[in-house]
Design a protein around this motif. Sequence first.
Motif, PDB file in Angstrom:
ATOM      1  N   CYS A 194       0.846  -1.303  -0.067  1.00  0.00           N
ATOM      2  CA  CYS A 194       0.011   0.137   0.082  1.00  0.00           C
ATOM      3  C   CYS A 194       0.916   1.100   0.042  1.00  0.00           C
ATOM      4  O   CYS A 194       0.646   2.033  -0.656  1.00  0.00           O
ATOM      5  CB  CYS A 194      -0.822  -0.127   1.252  1.00  0.00           C
ATOM      6  SG  CYS A 194      -1.885   1.538   1.278  1.00  0.00           S
ATOM      7  N   ILE A 195       1.860   1.276   0.773  1.00  0.00           N
ATOM      8  CA  ILE A 195       2.812   2.270   0.725  1.00  0.00           C
ATOM      9  C   ILE A 195       3.607   2.530  -0.359  1.00  0.00           C
ATOM     10  O   ILE A 195       3.694   3.686  -0.817  1.00  0.00           O
ATOM     11  CB  ILE A 195       3.841   2.017   2.060  1.00  0.00           C
ATOM     12  CG1 ILE A 195       3.157   2.266   3.313  1.00  0.00           C
ATOM     13  CG2 ILE A 195       4.976   3.297   1.996  1.00  0.00           C
ATOM     14  CD1 ILE A 195       3.906   1.719   4.459  1.00  0.00           C
ATOM     15  N   LEU A 196       4.116   1.559  -0.913  1.00  0.00           N
ATOM     16  CA  LEU A 196       4.794   1.530  -2.213  1.00  0.00           C
ATOM     17  C   LEU A 196       3.651   1.895  -3.487  1.00  0.00           C
ATOM     18  O   LEU A 196       4.174   2.985  -4.269  1.00  0.00           O
ATOM     19  CB  LEU A 196       5.074   0.326  -2.741  1.00  0.00           C
ATOM     20  CG  LEU A 196       5.535   0.101  -4.157  1.00  0.00           C
ATOM     21  CD1 LEU A 196       7.057   0.981  -4.431  1.00  0.00           C
ATOM     22  CD2 LEU A 196       5.925  -1.429  -4.426  1.00  0.00           C
ATOM     23  N   LEU A 197       2.543   1.635  -3.465  1.00  0.00           N
ATOM     24  CA  LEU A 197       1.654   2.074  -4.320  1.00  0.00           C
ATOM     25  C   LEU A 197       1.266   3.552  -4.339  1.00  0.00           C
ATOM     26  O   LEU A 197       1.074   4.319  -5.234  1.00  0.00           O
ATOM     27  CB  LEU A 197       0.349   1.322  -4.577  1.00  0.00           C
ATOM     28  CG  LEU A 197       0.587  -0.224  -5.072  1.00  0.00           C
ATOM     29  CD1 LEU A 197      -0.744  -1.027  -4.994  1.00  0.00           C
ATOM     30  CD2 LEU A 197       0.939  -0.259  -6.374  1.00  0.00           C
ATOM     31  N   VAL A 216      -3.860   0.803  -9.539  1.00  0.00           N
ATOM     32  CA  VAL A 216      -5.058   0.522  -9.017  1.00  0.00           C
ATOM     33  C   VAL A 216      -5.781  -1.170  -9.229  1.00  0.00           C
ATOM     34  O   VAL A 216      -6.213  -1.654  -8.310  1.00  0.00           O
ATOM     35  CB  VAL A 216      -6.353   1.298  -9.840  1.00  0.00           C
ATOM     36  CG1 VAL A 216      -7.802   1.032  -9.576  1.00  0.00           C
ATOM     37  CG2 VAL A 216      -6.163   2.891  -9.572  1.00  0.00           C
ATOM     38  N   THR A 217      -5.393  -1.588 -10.250  1.00  0.00           N
ATOM     39  CA  THR A 217      -5.416  -3.117 -10.543  1.00  0.00           C
ATOM     40  C   THR A 217      -4.742  -3.851  -9.439  1.00  0.00           C
ATOM     41  O   THR A 217      -5.224  -4.819  -8.769  1.00  0.00           O
ATOM     42  CB  THR A 217      -5.015  -3.479 -11.828  1.00  0.00           C
ATOM     43  OG1 THR A 217      -5.564  -2.807 -12.764  1.00  0.00           O
ATOM     44  CG2 THR A 217      -5.568  -5.184 -12.189  1.00  0.00           C
ATOM     45  N   PHE A 218      -3.522  -3.608  -9.216  1.00  0.00           N
ATOM     46  CA  PHE A 218      -2.860  -4.162  -8.268  1.00  0.00           C
ATOM     47  C   PHE A 218      -3.402  -4.113  -6.718  1.00  0.00           C
ATOM     48  O   PHE A 218      -3.622  -5.037  -5.873  1.00  0.00           O
ATOM     49  CB  PHE A 218      -1.420  -3.526  -8.198  1.00  0.00           C
ATOM     50  CG  PHE A 218      -0.358  -4.409  -8.837  1.00  0.00           C
ATOM     51  CD1 PHE A 218      -0.040  -5.806  -8.697  1.00  0.00           C
ATOM     52  CD2 PHE A 218       0.221  -3.928 -10.031  1.00  0.00           C
ATOM     53  CE1 PHE A 218       1.065  -6.677  -9.334  1.00  0.00           C
ATOM     54  CE2 PHE A 218       1.053  -4.662 -10.931  1.00  0.00           C
ATOM     55  CZ  PHE A 218       1.488  -5.946 -10.394  1.00  0.00           C
ATOM     56  N   LEU A 248      -7.610   0.430   0.357  1.00  0.00           N
ATOM     57  CA  LEU A 248      -6.441   0.401  -0.162  1.00  0.00           C
ATOM     58  C   LEU A 248      -6.344   1.141  -1.436  1.00  0.00           C
ATOM     59  O   LEU A 248      -5.685   2.046  -1.756  1.00  0.00           O
ATOM     60  CB  LEU A 248      -5.928  -0.978  -0.635  1.00  0.00           C
ATOM     61  CG  LEU A 248      -4.523  -1.183  -1.255  1.00  0.00           C
ATOM     62  CD1 LEU A 248      -3.492  -0.439  -0.550  1.00  0.00           C
ATOM     63  CD2 LEU A 248      -4.140  -2.694  -1.387  1.00  0.00           C
ATOM     64  N   ILE A 249      -7.459   1.176  -2.269  1.00  0.00           N
ATOM     65  CA  ILE A 249      -7.725   1.868  -3.497  1.00  0.00           C
ATOM     66  C   ILE A 249      -7.563   3.440  -3.336  1.00  0.00           C
ATOM     67  O   ILE A 249      -7.127   4.234  -4.095  1.00  0.00           O
ATOM     68  CB  ILE A 249      -8.965   1.391  -4.241  1.00  0.00           C
ATOM     69  CG1 ILE A 249      -8.964  -0.107  -4.778  1.00  0.00           C
ATOM     70  CG2 ILE A 249      -9.147   2.410  -5.686  1.00  0.00           C
ATOM     71  CD1 ILE A 249      -9.998  -0.501  -5.573  1.00  0.00           C
ATOM     72  N   SER A 250      -8.302   3.711  -2.196  1.00  0.00           N
ATOM     73  CA  SER A 250      -8.629   4.993  -1.842  1.00  0.00           C
ATOM     74  C   SER A 250      -7.048   5.711  -1.472  1.00  0.00           C
ATOM     75  O   SER A 250      -6.961   6.914  -1.645  1.00  0.00           O
ATOM     76  CB  SER A 250      -9.458   5.506  -0.598  1.00  0.00           C
ATOM     77  OG  SER A 250      -8.945   4.690   0.523  1.00  0.00           O
ATOM     78  N   TRP A 251      -6.307   4.986  -0.734  1.00  0.00           N
ATOM     79  CA  TRP A 251      -4.931   5.345  -0.709  1.00  0.00           C
ATOM     80  C   TRP A 251      -4.075   5.747  -1.695  1.00  0.00           C
ATOM     81  O   TRP A 251      -3.370   6.411  -1.847  1.00  0.00           O
ATOM     82  CB  TRP A 251      -4.434   4.284   0.376  1.00  0.00           C
ATOM     83  CG  TRP A 251      -4.551   4.880   1.869  1.00  0.00           C
ATOM     84  CD1 TRP A 251      -5.225   4.144   2.772  1.00  0.00           C
ATOM     85  CD2 TRP A 251      -3.840   5.802   2.554  1.00  0.00           C
ATOM     86  NE1 TRP A 251      -5.198   4.935   4.181  1.00  0.00           N
ATOM     87  CE2 TRP A 251      -4.315   5.704   3.991  1.00  0.00           C
ATOM     88  CE3 TRP A 251      -2.930   6.814   2.139  1.00  0.00           C
ATOM     89  CZ2 TRP A 251      -3.879   6.996   4.940  1.00  0.00           C
ATOM     90  CZ3 TRP A 251      -2.366   7.583   3.260  1.00  0.00           C
ATOM     91  CH2 TRP A 251      -3.080   7.915   4.572  1.00  0.00           C
ATOM     92  N   VAL A 252      -4.382   4.463  -2.696  1.00  0.00           N
ATOM     93  CA  VAL A 252      -3.503   4.675  -3.910  1.00  0.00           C
ATOM     94  C   VAL A 252      -3.916   5.916  -4.632  1.00  0.00           C
ATOM     95  O   VAL A 252      -3.030   6.873  -4.909  1.00  0.00           O
ATOM     96  CB  VAL A 252      -3.686   3.663  -4.788  1.00  0.00           C
ATOM     97  CG1 VAL A 252      -3.169   3.877  -6.364  1.00  0.00           C
ATOM     98  CG2 VAL A 252      -3.098   2.307  -4.227  1.00  0.00           C
TER      99      VAL A 252
END
Length: 214
Positions: free
Chosen positions: A9-12, A117-119, A132-136
């Motif tokens: 999550c941090i990476l993305l 987003v796919t990841f 997780l998507i919102s964090w990306v």
Amino acid sequence: MKKKINLQCILLTFLTFTMGLSQFIIIGIINNLSTDFRVSIADIGALVTIFAIVYAVATPIINLSIGSIALHKVMLFFMLIFSFGNLLTAIASNFNVLLMSRIITALSSGPLMSTAVTFAAAIAPQRKRAWLISWVFSGFSIASVFGVPLGTWISDNLNWRLTFWTIFFASVFITIVVFYLLPHNLTQNGTHNIFKQLAILKDKRIIWVFCPGL
């Protein structure tokens, strides 16, 4: 497992932050670029417009071309292009090179965002997927609120090229971490037929969203 997902999550998020900074920083350093390249502010402003057009037009075409290629390879490929684009911006000797560097960066940014987003959707448990998507996506907001002012300060007090050197080295770091941290076997089941994709525009709900007055 939970620790690995948090690191992913941090990476993305860091990836989208870096992309957002590369995209938005032009607005903050427009005067510095105008002075350095001896062109009008309008010419520098056109870089933002060209970036947006290339991003919007190229992204769906590139995404359709990906097919069943492993998304890990796709992300690494476009991360290398993204890194090169920002390196080219950092060393640009004239406006034409600067323009080319922004086009290269735009070509890679769209597919990177889609892949990120796919990841995020694939690696997160069902109950944490939206989180997780919102964090990306928040990486862009963080870049706009904190990254751009910092990059503008660096540009005004040191050199605008230093901002893009920072983005370049951050991109190289992200590329290395992506190689080791993200799953290698994730693919998408997309279609190569662009007309099948455009068929969604016939949906009355889509038309209503974009043209509410119709």
